[in-house]
Write an enzyme that holds these catalytic residues in place. Sequence first.
Site, short mmCIF file in Angstrom:
data_model
loop_
_atom_site.label_atom_id
_atom_site.label_comp_id
_atom_site.label_asym_id
_atom_site.label_seq_id
_atom_site.Cartn_x
_atom_site.Cartn_y
_atom_site.Cartn_z
N ASP A 111 -0.26 -5.42 -6.59
CA ASP A 111 0.51 -4.34 -7.20
C ASP A 111 -0.42 -3.57 -8.15
O ASP A 111 -0.63 -3.98 -9.28
CB ASP A 111 1.70 -4.93 -7.96
CG ASP A 111 2.51 -3.84 -8.67
OD1 ASP A 111 2.21 -2.65 -8.45
OD2 ASP A 111 3.42 -4.19 -9.42
N LEU A 112 -0.98 -2.48 -7.66
CA LEU A 112 -2.03 -1.77 -8.41
C LEU A 112 -1.53 -1.10 -9.69
O LEU A 112 -2.33 -0.60 -10.48
CB LEU A 112 -2.70 -0.73 -7.52
CG LEU A 112 -3.42 -1.28 -6.30
CD1 LEU A 112 -3.98 -0.14 -5.45
CD2 LEU A 112 -4.55 -2.21 -6.70
N GLY A 114 -2.66 1.87 -0.89
CA GLY A 114 -1.36 2.40 -0.45
C GLY A 114 -1.34 2.57 1.05
O GLY A 114 -0.82 3.55 1.57
N ALA A 115 -1.93 1.58 1.76
CA ALA A 115 -2.18 1.74 3.19
C ALA A 115 -1.05 1.22 4.06
O ALA A 115 -1.18 1.21 5.28
CB ALA A 115 -3.49 1.06 3.56
N TYR A 169 10.81 12.31 -21.74
CA TYR A 169 10.24 12.02 -20.42
C TYR A 169 10.88 12.88 -19.35
O TYR A 169 12.08 12.77 -19.09
CB TYR A 169 10.45 10.54 -20.10
CG TYR A 169 9.75 10.10 -18.85
CD1 TYR A 169 8.38 9.92 -18.84
CD2 TYR A 169 10.45 9.87 -17.68
CE1 TYR A 169 7.72 9.52 -17.70
CE2 TYR A 169 9.80 9.47 -16.54
CZ TYR A 169 8.44 9.29 -16.55
OH TYR A 169 7.80 8.88 -15.42
N ILE A 207 1.22 8.31 4.26
CA ILE A 207 -0.09 8.92 4.45
C ILE A 207 -1.18 7.85 4.57
O ILE A 207 -2.06 7.92 5.42
CB ILE A 207 -0.41 9.88 3.29
CG1 ILE A 207 0.62 11.01 3.22
CG2 ILE A 207 -1.81 10.46 3.43
CD1 ILE A 207 0.63 11.78 1.91
N SER A 254 -2.13 16.64 -5.09
CA SER A 254 -1.00 17.41 -4.56
C SER A 254 -1.04 18.80 -5.16
O SER A 254 -1.58 19.01 -6.25
CB SER A 254 0.31 16.72 -4.92
OG SER A 254 1.37 17.63 -4.84
N SER A 258 2.16 2.32 4.22
CA SER A 258 3.17 3.27 4.69
C SER A 258 2.69 4.69 4.48
O SER A 258 1.68 4.93 3.81
CB SER A 258 4.50 3.06 3.95
OG SER A 258 4.36 3.46 2.61
#
Lengths: 280, 264
Positions: free
Chosen positions: A60-61, A8-9, A160, A13, A141, A11
């Site tokens: 796309d992980l 996720g590098a 959900y 954080i 988080s 954008s």
Amino acid sequence: MKTIVITGATSGIGLETARLFAAAGYRVLAVGHSTANCEKANSDIKSTCPEAMLAWFAEDLMQQREVERVAGEIKAFLAKEGVESLYALINNAGCARSWYMTTEDGYEQQFALNHLAGFKLTCELLPYLLKEGGRVIMTSSESHTGIKVHWNDVMLRRRYNPLTAYKQSKLCNLLFAKGLNDRYASAGLHAYGVDPGLVKTDIGNKTAGIVDIFWKFRKRHGVSPTIPAKNYLFICEQPEPPQWLYWYLCREQKYSRQVTSENATRLFELSEKLCGISYK
Amino acid sequence: MNVMITGAAGGLGRAMACECGRRGYDLFLTDINDKGLAPLKTGLERQFGVNVTTLASNLTSPASLDSLMAEVDRRGILFDMLLNVAGVDDEGAFVEMDREKVVGIAAINDVATLRITHSVLQRRRPGSKFAIVFVSSMASQFPIPLKATYAASKRFLLDFAEALHAELKPSGVNVLALCPGGMATKDSVIKAIEVQGLGGAVTTNHMELLTRRTIDRVLKGKTVYIPGAWNRTFAFFGKIVPRRVIASYLYKRWDKAQAKWLKG
């Protein structure tokens, strides 16, 4: 030179963390969602840090087979460069959703990306991390509190609630870190969860309705992603691996009582089955 | 319980497959996108431990359907349920659209659906009940200018399902037409929902509920399922307002929106 992997590098954080590690002299293997995002992030980092040692991998992980593919690409890259160990793995890629949506594997998307992707990638890269007594850091988080894992319906199909799914995935991040420590701390590998706090990033941009309003409100008071980025570097720069599990602004932070070894083992068993892997 | 699902690798088809897996049903999945079938099979087996068979097919081609059915027969599978999810959506002014594309909407949504329904009904498990779901749409409730072919193709499925329900009821077959509104299946759809604001959000169907209730309802023998209170309200107006009036209203509304979009 120490080599790290960060997901996720492209954008938020992840981008600032990758920049910070590159500036600190690490070789950064960065994973992003698309080639276009990777190219943009690459020139962004190079513009502030021309000497950065960067390699990019676009997958796309969320999809299990793409996690396998990126693991293969990283291993091939390490072999080509003659690198035998990884100093750190930062499982940062994450998403927020407004509705129940499935990945191509039929898994709920927030659970699949926020938890399963990191769980699987860590397993694939484990031999490299164990060689150097590596550190694995999850972007968790503070929202991991006030919730239990819905063991009988982990994809939350009964009813959900998108925010519940998000909170649960962040609890899973800490449980995963806890389980890694239980299994590998004696072998020198340590795992952590970082609470980035309220940060202005792109997360939640693909939501709508109430969830969209929630994320917009949440991010309004957010700080720059450069602030949580320091926390990741702080953990990696300590000569002796810190023994505490959960961090906020480079300080030890209290975490949910749900984070127990028993729950961690349960999560390992479930996730191993869903990923078709075994940590042994 | 053996279930055949068409269009299984896409958003709704995949959610249907997950719902059936959760219920412990064994699955036969087909889709034109063969790359999407393998990961779904693995994922379903890991989650639910059910038997999953997959084979890609193009249901608009009789030859492709024949080889699909040959595989079914080779494995000796007899079915208890058929979920017709495969379909396409397209819009635009009729005369300006590509001819083969327009014809393709009817060919996939209607003709192909008839073909597979007919052939799966020949492979019913004898002596037990059978269930068929046709995925129609909210679009079946009104004539929709600039989306005329799609809306009509979905109307076809609704009418066909209602008639077939009566025809096959005595032989133990339940037929249901599902008429959903928008569903969050991919990023482009979510953008469209976001653009519509709150109206978009309230008419969007929750797939985990919709899939569960669809299976519940077809097993109970219901004929039509319009999910969501807002959608049912719109459908109600669709029945009391003259269709000619609805069509011209929808056309004007769309025309205005398009003019605004072109200007802006």
